[in-house]
Design a protein around this motif. Structure first.
Motif, PDB file in Angstrom:
ATOM      1  N   ALA A  88      10.027 -11.318 -42.715  1.00 51.51           N
ATOM      2  CA  ALA A  88      10.654 -10.879 -41.471  1.00 51.51           C
ATOM      3  C   ALA A  88      12.116 -10.500 -41.634  1.00 51.51           C
ATOM      4  CB  ALA A  88      10.535 -11.984 -40.419  1.00 51.51           C
ATOM      5  N   SER A  89      12.697 -10.697 -42.806  1.00 51.22           N
ATOM      6  CA  SER A  89      14.107 -10.419 -43.026  1.00 51.22           C
ATOM      7  C   SER A  89      14.387  -8.922 -42.924  1.00 51.22           C
ATOM      8  CB  SER A  89      14.528 -10.925 -44.402  1.00 51.22           C
ATOM      9  OG  SER A  89      15.731 -10.333 -44.824  1.00 51.22           O
ATOM     10  N   ALA A  90      15.384  -8.571 -42.114  1.00 46.29           N
ATOM     11  CA  ALA A  90      15.773  -7.166 -41.995  1.00 46.29           C
ATOM     12  C   ALA A  90      16.236  -6.612 -43.334  1.00 46.29           C
ATOM     13  CB  ALA A  90      16.875  -7.017 -40.950  1.00 46.29           C
ATOM     14  N   ALA A  91      16.968  -7.422 -44.095  1.00 48.27           N
ATOM     15  CA  ALA A  91      17.467  -6.965 -45.391  1.00 48.27           C
ATOM     16  C   ALA A  91      16.331  -6.651 -46.348  1.00 48.27           C
ATOM     17  CB  ALA A  91      18.389  -8.031 -45.991  1.00 48.27           C
TER      18      ALA A  91
ATOM     19  N   VAL B  31      18.470   8.910 -48.902  1.00 48.98           N
ATOM     20  CA  VAL B  31      18.407   8.021 -47.739  1.00 48.98           C
ATOM     21  C   VAL B  31      19.724   8.059 -46.959  1.00 48.98           C
ATOM     22  CG1 VAL B  31      18.018   5.668 -46.944  1.00 48.98           C
ATOM     23  CG2 VAL B  31      16.797   6.527 -48.954  1.00 48.98           C
ATOM     24  N   GLU B  32      19.618   8.292 -45.649  1.00 50.51           N
ATOM     25  CA  GLU B  32      20.797   8.210 -44.777  1.00 50.51           C
ATOM     26  C   GLU B  32      20.946   6.803 -44.221  1.00 50.51           C
ATOM     27  OE1 GLU B  32      21.232  11.036 -41.689  1.00 50.51           O
ATOM     28  OE2 GLU B  32      21.243  12.773 -43.032  1.00 50.51           O
ATOM     29  N   TYR B  33      19.860   6.237 -43.713  1.00 49.89           N
ATOM     30  CA  TYR B  33      19.912   4.860 -43.212  1.00 49.89           C
ATOM     31  C   TYR B  33      18.493   4.313 -43.133  1.00 49.89           C
ATOM     32  CZ  TYR B  33      18.443   6.629 -38.593  1.00 49.89           C
ATOM     33  OH  TYR B  33      17.757   7.218 -37.574  1.00 49.89           O
ATOM     34  N   VAL B  34      18.406   2.985 -43.209  1.00 52.18           N
ATOM     35  CA  VAL B  34      17.202   2.222 -42.852  1.00 52.18           C
ATOM     36  C   VAL B  34      17.712   1.041 -42.047  1.00 52.18           C
ATOM     37  CG1 VAL B  34      15.157   1.001 -43.630  1.00 52.18           C
ATOM     38  CG2 VAL B  34      16.076   2.872 -45.023  1.00 52.18           C
ATOM     39  N   GLN B  35      17.264   0.900 -40.807  1.00 52.15           N
ATOM     40  CA  GLN B  35      17.803  -0.154 -39.950  1.00 52.15           C
ATOM     41  C   GLN B  35      16.696  -0.798 -39.125  1.00 52.15           C
ATOM     42  OE1 GLN B  35      21.145   0.997 -37.511  1.00 52.15           O
ATOM     43  NE2 GLN B  35      22.198   2.015 -39.193  1.00 52.15           N
ATOM     44  N   LEU B  36      16.887  -2.077 -38.856  1.00 53.86           N
ATOM     45  CA  LEU B  36      16.036  -2.838 -37.943  1.00 53.86           C
ATOM     46  C   LEU B  36      16.871  -3.126 -36.699  1.00 53.86           C
ATOM     47  CD1 LEU B  36      13.132  -4.194 -38.059  1.00 53.86           C
ATOM     48  CD2 LEU B  36      14.350  -6.326 -38.487  1.00 53.86           C
ATOM     49  N   VAL B  37      16.418  -2.646 -35.530  1.00 48.33           N
ATOM     50  CA  VAL B  37      17.222  -2.773 -34.316  1.00 48.33           C
ATOM     51  C   VAL B  37      16.364  -3.243 -33.149  1.00 48.33           C
ATOM     52  CG1 VAL B  37      18.822  -0.957 -35.052  1.00 48.33           C
ATOM     53  CG2 VAL B  37      16.867  -0.374 -33.593  1.00 48.33           C
ATOM     54  N   GLN B  38      17.050  -3.756 -32.121  1.00 48.07           N
ATOM     55  CA  GLN B  38      16.388  -4.070 -30.863  1.00 48.07           C
ATOM     56  C   GLN B  38      16.130  -2.740 -30.149  1.00 48.07           C
ATOM     57  OE1 GLN B  38      16.968  -3.942 -27.438  1.00 48.07           O
ATOM     58  NE2 GLN B  38      15.221  -5.260 -26.996  1.00 48.07           N
ATOM     59  N   PRO B  39      14.894  -2.467 -29.705  1.00 49.71           N
ATOM     60  CA  PRO B  39      14.551  -1.119 -29.255  1.00 49.71           C
ATOM     61  C   PRO B  39      15.357  -0.577 -28.084  1.00 49.71           C
ATOM     62  CG  PRO B  39      12.562  -2.387 -29.701  1.00 49.71           C
ATOM     63  CD  PRO B  39      13.707  -3.340 -29.775  1.00 49.71           C
ATOM     64  N   SER B  40      15.668  -1.398 -27.083  1.00 49.65           N
ATOM     65  CA  SER B  40      16.325  -0.855 -25.900  1.00 49.65           C
ATOM     66  C   SER B  40      17.840  -0.772 -26.035  1.00 49.65           C
ATOM     67  CB  SER B  40      15.961  -1.678 -24.661  1.00 49.65           C
ATOM     68  OG  SER B  40      16.340  -3.027 -24.827  1.00 49.65           O
ATOM     69  N   THR B  41      18.450  -1.730 -26.746  1.00 50.19           N
ATOM     70  CA  THR B  41      19.909  -1.713 -26.916  1.00 50.19           C
ATOM     71  C   THR B  41      20.336  -1.005 -28.196  1.00 50.19           C
ATOM     72  OG1 THR B  41      19.965  -3.822 -28.110  1.00 50.19           O
ATOM     73  CG2 THR B  41      20.059  -3.913 -25.690  1.00 50.19           C
ATOM     74  N   LEU B  42      19.405  -0.841 -29.132  1.00 49.75           N
ATOM     75  CA  LEU B  42      19.648  -0.235 -30.442  1.00 49.75           C
ATOM     76  C   LEU B  42      20.617  -1.054 -31.291  1.00 49.75           C
ATOM     77  CD1 LEU B  42      19.856   3.549 -29.449  1.00 49.75           C
ATOM     78  CD2 LEU B  42      17.844   2.184 -29.992  1.00 49.75           C
TER      79      LEU B  42
ATOM     80  N   PRO C 127      21.600  -3.826 -34.052  1.00 49.25           N
ATOM     81  CA  PRO C 127      20.931  -4.361 -35.240  1.00 49.25           C
ATOM     82  C   PRO C 127      20.492  -5.806 -35.057  1.00 49.25           C
ATOM     83  CG  PRO C 127      22.938  -3.180 -35.839  1.00 49.25           C
ATOM     84  CD  PRO C 127      22.958  -3.327 -34.339  1.00 49.25           C
ATOM     85  N   VAL C 128      19.362  -6.159 -35.649  1.00 53.61           N
ATOM     86  CA  VAL C 128      18.865  -7.533 -35.669  1.00 53.61           C
ATOM     87  C   VAL C 128      18.656  -7.939 -37.120  1.00 53.61           C
ATOM     88  CG1 VAL C 128      17.781  -7.356 -33.403  1.00 53.61           C
ATOM     89  CG2 VAL C 128      16.455  -6.774 -35.431  1.00 53.61           C
ATOM     90  N   THR C 129      18.676  -9.240 -37.370  1.00 50.21           N
ATOM     91  CA  THR C 129      18.580  -9.727 -38.745  1.00 50.21           C
ATOM     92  C   THR C 129      17.162 -10.086 -39.156  1.00 50.21           C
ATOM     93  OG1 THR C 129      19.097 -11.970 -38.003  1.00 50.21           O
ATOM     94  CG2 THR C 129      20.941 -10.585 -38.704  1.00 50.21           C
ATOM     95  N   THR C 130      16.290 -10.335 -38.165  1.00 50.96           N
ATOM     96  CA  THR C 130      14.916 -10.689 -38.487  1.00 50.96           C
ATOM     97  C   THR C 130      13.954  -9.985 -37.522  1.00 50.96           C
ATOM     98  OG1 THR C 130      14.909 -12.645 -37.048  1.00 50.96           O
ATOM     99  CG2 THR C 130      15.554 -12.968 -39.351  1.00 50.96           C
ATOM    100  N   ALA C 131      12.717  -9.861 -37.948  1.00 51.10           N
ATOM    101  CA  ALA C 131      11.674  -9.223 -37.135  1.00 51.10           C
ATOM    102  C   ALA C 131      10.659 -10.252 -36.675  1.00 51.10           C
ATOM    103  CB  ALA C 131      10.988  -8.126 -37.938  1.00 51.10           C
ATOM    104  N   ASP C 132      11.150 -11.398 -36.192  1.00 52.16           N
ATOM    105  CA  ASP C 132      10.229 -12.438 -35.745  1.00 52.16           C
ATOM    106  C   ASP C 132      10.519 -12.884 -34.318  1.00 52.16           C
ATOM    107  OD1 ASP C 132      12.597 -13.749 -36.112  1.00 52.16           O
ATOM    108  OD2 ASP C 132      11.844 -15.214 -37.560  1.00 52.16           O
ATOM    109  N   GLY C 133      11.311 -12.091 -33.571  1.00 50.76           N
ATOM    110  CA  GLY C 133      11.678 -12.496 -32.226  1.00 50.76           C
ATOM    111  C   GLY C 133      11.206 -11.558 -31.149  1.00 50.76           C
TER     112      GLY C 133
END
Length: 520
Positions: free
Chosen positions: A223-226, A243-254, A256-262
């Motif tokens: 689940a780690s964003a990194a 590559v320009e970017y790869v990011q994990l973000v909260q969909p509505s606020t955009l 960044p988040v650190t994990t994908a388990d919330g």
């Protein structure tokens, strides 16, 4: 299909559509399957009737940077008109820059979206881009004045920014996002794919493949964003993409988040394949969505919630029917509804069953008794607030409801769903109506079921008292959750309420994350 190239022609066409809902699909042309689906969705009938559908083609100079591809952006108005007409558009608005910006670009009032929505994903690499998008779309909306604006979820950041702009400016329309359309190799449809040489197609397809591989890792527990971002970046670079970017973000606020388990998160990437810029994303959702619909008695929650759940492919959980069934059992056993100590033993081994019959109607059983109709009678209605107020009752039934919701994928309605039962629900609605409207509906329901109908004044008094009891009880009182949207249904038909619920749901759960039944 009519071709409109001046503001006068647009105004003449709009006047011919008076009385019809107007749906609008703005594009920069070079149309593809994604635009075709947007237009087909725009043609779908709504509660207000069959819509007039307008397509626009305008290559917007405001959203191109100095080193970007404005001059070579593909333009083929004849092909766009043919696709638009085949997809159901009734008119095509294709103004010149001079027609749309008569005072020149420099004299145009600009629209600047919130900085927070431009600080991630494509924002840093394309300064001024989203200001240009927001400005031209607001200009088009002011001229077209549509009831519904349809945009693709493929350009997710753009969709979120335009939703925010429409909300902040209180523009009287609904923004509808539509699922990303993909080509056979998984690549998200884009007008810029025309730049790709044949040798670059396989390279470009590495983008959705890399995101899919990261999704597989996430399903295995990473689940780690990194780590997820590193996986995508590694696969893109191995395919020869810049590559320009790869990011994990909260969909509505955009943000960044650190994990994908919330809860729901967005994994997005941008890369260059030769001279072609590609973007793509996918959503990571740890369980199917939950919708919590609260509100006072008689607001019509059960009727619309059932149909809404069916439309979205979610299970329907009528918590009010559970309290009514228990109340019926209390009365059936001759127990005083106000006596918590006497009710508590009835909760032991209580067997409540909610099922749908072949016609989609809910059937309710309590301890082997079929009570679907009986629980709607006046005797149960008069006693259910007293029974529901007991802490032992709330604890027992809340536990059952939460157990049902552990796997997600349901719509629950009642009095405290968003505040007590499912506070983590993705979408919360407080559905209500005035006391007078609810009394009128209650009278019609009693008459239809064959019960005696009291005077409306008496029904209004009963409903007002029920509201008072529900909102002042010590255990889980009726109140609107802080993050719930109030929906007042006075004057709205059932179909209109359902459509509004769908729109609210889609603002929080995109089609790319939960397609719903019948999705391709």
């Amino acid at each position: 299909m009519q071709l409109l190239q001046t503001l006068a022609e647009l105004n003449d066409w709009r006047r011919e559509q008076v009385g019809r809902p107007l749906h609008f699909v703005p594009t920069m042309g070079s149309l593809h399957q994604g635009h075709q689906q947007l237009l087909q969705r725009a043609c779908a009938a709504v509660p207000a009737g069959r819509p007039a559908v307008l397509l626009s083609v305008f290559v917007n100079p405001l959203q191109f940077g100095p080193a970007e591809d404005f001059d070579r952006y593909p333009r083929d108005l004849a092909a766009d008109a043919a696709l638009g007409e085949a997809a159901g558009a009734e008119a095509l608005f294709a103004p010149s820059v001079q027609e749309l910006f008569p005072g020149g670009e420099a004299q145009l009032t600009g629209v600047v979206p919130p900085a927070a929505l431009r600080q991630s994903l494509c924002g840093p690499g394309r300064p001024g881009h989203f200001e240009g998008v927001a400005t031209v779309v607001c200009r088009l909306l002011a001229l077209v004045r549509p009831d519904r604006l349809l945009l693709g979820e493929k350009d997710w950041q753009q969709l979120m920014i335009l939703r925010r702009v429409v909300a902040d400016l209180a523009l009287p329309l609904t923004v509808q996002g539509c699922a990303t359309v993909r080509e056979v190799d998984g690549l998200a449809c884009s007008s810029r794919h025309r730049y790709l040489r044949a040798s670059e197609r396989d390279q470009a397809a590495a983008l959705p493949a890399a995101l899919g591989a990261a999704q597989a890792l996430w399903r295995e527990g990473i689940a780690s964003a990194a780590l997820l971002s590193a996986s995508v970046r590694r696969d893109l670079e191995a395919a020869g993409l810049a590559v320009e970017y790869v990011q994990l973000v909260q969909p509505s606020t955009l943000s960044p988040v650190t994990t994908a388990d919330g809860g729901l998160v967005l994994l997005a990437a941008a890369a260059r394949c030769g001279s072609t810029r590609l973007i793509d994303h996918l959503f990571l959702m740890n369980r199917p969505p939950i919708v919590a619909i609260d509100g006072p008695a008689g607001a019509g929650k059960s009727t619309v919630t059932r149909a809404f759940a069916r439309r979205l492919g979610l299970l329907y959980l009528d918590t009010g029917a559970m309290y009514r069934a228990l109340t019926w059992w209390v009365l059936h056993q001759g127990v005083d509804p106000a006596d918590a100590a006497a009710i508590a033993p009835l909760l032991v081994d209580l067997d409540l069953q909610l099922e749908s019959d072949a016609g989609g109607e809910q059937r309710v059983q309590v301890n082997g008794h079929e009570v679907s109709e009986a629980i709607r009678g006046p005797e149960v209605t008069a006693a259910v607030s007293a029974v529901a107020a007991h802490a032992c009752v709330r604890a027992a039934l809340t536990g059952q409801q939460q157990a049902m919701g552990q796997r997600g994928g349901l719509v629950a309605e009642g009095r405290d769903i968003g505040t007590a039962v499912f506070p983590e629900a993705e979408c919360k609605v407080f559905l209500t109506a005035t006391v007078a409207e609810r009394a009128r509906r209650r009278a019609a329901d009693l008459a239809q079921r064959g019960f005696a109908v009291p005077p409306l004044a008496e029904l209004e008094a009963q409903i007002a008292e029920r509201d008072r009891l529900d909102s002042t009880r010590a255990e889980a009182p009726l109140r609107q959750a802080a993050d719930a949207v109030e929906l007042v249904t006075d004057g709205l038909g059932i179909d209109a309420v359902i459509q509004r619920l769908v729109d609210l749901f889609r603002e929080r759960v995109p089609e790319d994350a939960w397609p719903g039944p019948g999705a391709p």
